[in-house]
Design a protein around this motif. Sequence first.
Motif, short mmCIF file in Angstrom:
data_model
loop_
_atom_site.label_atom_id
_atom_site.label_comp_id
_atom_site.label_asym_id
_atom_site.label_seq_id
_atom_site.Cartn_x
_atom_site.Cartn_y
_atom_site.Cartn_z
N LEU A 1 -31.91 12.58 46.83
CA LEU A 1 -32.38 11.16 47.16
C LEU A 1 -33.86 10.96 46.99
O LEU A 1 -34.43 9.97 46.40
CB LEU A 1 -31.87 10.60 48.47
N ARG A 2 -34.43 11.91 47.60
CA ARG A 2 -36.12 11.70 47.36
C ARG A 2 -36.59 12.17 45.98
O ARG A 2 -37.49 11.28 45.70
CB ARG A 2 -36.63 13.04 48.41
N GLN A 3 -35.86 12.81 45.17
CA GLN A 3 -36.24 12.96 44.10
C GLN A 3 -35.88 11.55 43.26
O GLN A 3 -36.75 11.27 42.35
CB GLN A 3 -35.44 14.14 43.15
N HIS A 4 -34.73 11.00 43.50
CA HIS A 4 -34.55 9.81 42.82
C HIS A 4 -35.59 8.72 43.14
O HIS A 4 -35.92 7.77 42.29
CB HIS A 4 -33.02 9.09 43.09
N ALA A 5 -35.88 8.73 44.43
CA ALA A 5 -36.72 7.62 44.85
C ALA A 5 -38.27 7.94 44.27
O ALA A 5 -39.03 6.81 43.82
CB ALA A 5 -37.02 7.66 46.31
N GLY A 6 -38.55 9.07 44.03
CA GLY A 6 -39.66 9.47 43.26
C GLY A 6 -39.97 9.03 41.79
O GLY A 6 -40.78 8.45 41.37
N GLN B 1 -42.54 6.16 40.13
CA GLN B 1 -43.29 6.59 39.06
C GLN B 1 -43.09 5.57 38.02
O GLN B 1 -44.04 4.86 37.20
CB GLN B 1 -42.91 7.61 38.55
N ARG B 2 -41.71 5.04 37.80
CA ARG B 2 -41.53 3.87 37.00
C ARG B 2 -42.40 2.51 37.25
O ARG B 2 -42.71 1.71 36.56
CB ARG B 2 -40.12 3.59 37.07
N LEU B 3 -42.23 2.30 38.67
CA LEU B 3 -43.30 1.16 38.99
C LEU B 3 -44.90 1.46 39.13
O LEU B 3 -45.40 0.46 39.74
CB LEU B 3 -42.95 0.81 40.43
N GLY B 4 -45.25 2.64 38.67
CA GLY B 4 -46.58 2.89 38.41
C GLY B 4 -47.31 3.67 39.54
O GLY B 4 -48.21 3.74 39.75
N GLY B 5 -46.30 4.44 40.51
CA GLY B 5 -46.85 5.13 41.38
C GLY B 5 -47.39 6.40 40.85
O GLY B 5 -47.07 6.96 39.52
N GLN B 6 -48.50 7.24 41.57
CA GLN B 6 -48.94 8.50 41.24
C GLN B 6 -48.43 9.54 41.98
O GLN B 6 -48.93 10.66 41.74
CB GLN B 6 -50.62 8.29 41.02
N ARG B 7 -47.72 9.41 43.04
CA ARG B 7 -47.43 10.75 43.76
C ARG B 7 -46.48 11.56 42.85
O ARG B 7 -45.78 11.16 42.11
CB ARG B 7 -46.64 10.13 44.99
N PRO B 8 -46.56 12.93 42.90
CA PRO B 8 -45.82 13.85 42.32
C PRO B 8 -44.52 13.91 42.87
O PRO B 8 -44.11 13.19 44.27
CB PRO B 8 -46.38 15.16 42.38
N LEU B 9 -43.54 14.38 42.21
CA LEU B 9 -42.03 14.28 42.54
C LEU B 9 -42.02 15.75 43.60
O LEU B 9 -42.73 16.58 43.35
CB LEU B 9 -41.39 14.60 41.20
N TYR B 10 -40.98 15.45 44.32
CA TYR B 10 -40.82 16.51 45.23
C TYR B 10 -40.11 17.78 44.58
O TYR B 10 -40.74 18.87 44.83
CB TYR B 10 -39.87 16.32 46.45
N LEU B 11 -39.24 17.61 43.64
CA LEU B 11 -38.53 18.67 42.94
C LEU B 11 -39.23 18.81 41.51
O LEU B 11 -39.82 17.93 41.13
CB LEU B 11 -37.05 18.55 42.97
#
Length: 283
Positions: A145-150, A154-164
Amino acid sequence: MAQWLQSPPGRYLLDWEQAQLDRTVTDLFGFHALQLGLPDLAGLRANRMPHRWVASDSLRAPEALPLPVADDALSTLMPMDAGSALHCDFDALPFPNQSLDLVVLPHTLELARDPHDTLREVERVLVPEGRVVIVGFNPASLWGLRQHAGHWRQRLGGQRPLYLPSAGEFIGYRRVRDWLRLLGFEVERGRFGCWAPPLRSEAGLARFAWMEQAGRRGWPVLGAVYMVEAVKRVRGMRLVGLARRQKVAKRAAAPAVVANRGTPPAWRQGWTNADETHTQEND
């Protein structure tokens, strides 16, 4: 994937997978075993087959990994020196048909170019009653779920790296079981692990170590990773056409005891002969 495995959640995941693989492959017997992908995980170290290979689809070889010399019976393989790995495409394995007894796939289907072709190749090279062990991330988990939220951030412009790891696509547990059944495998067992929340620090993961036993008892299918063990089954042959007709003809021509109703028993034959003699004398 190799870089992520050096992080605290990666080491936590690697420890669980290593322990489960050691327990799973230690009692699997045969002659030839293969691990496809993820050379950072020694999936065959507890196995006692005389010939074992670690295949990689990249040129990065594992460090200090002793490998036995290839068997001469497998003519398509070249002898390998100790410390080297077999480099090949996972959807075109350099092994003859029905030549391997065990294949281990640690996150291989998720990172493969075509997971269907990879699994079909595994079915081709496995001997009848050969085994395959598959390890993968569970998308129906807190980590998934955290990977899906990440991905959505990113599609919305976020820059935080993915957890997995960002490479590959997660394949669900039930989906893998369906693929195996379609290829003639019989799933023997499956298990889940790593129920700690998706935290990045080692201290945070250690704080929730109690969730391992709680998750195993309360919500086992929500573990971050799963393992599936399956056996390649080959159904028995059936006689068809000319061979079947010949077998039926032989069965029909078998000798049988039939009573002859036209010939009376011996005791009746004696009475009949006596009656005929008595009648002739009276005449």
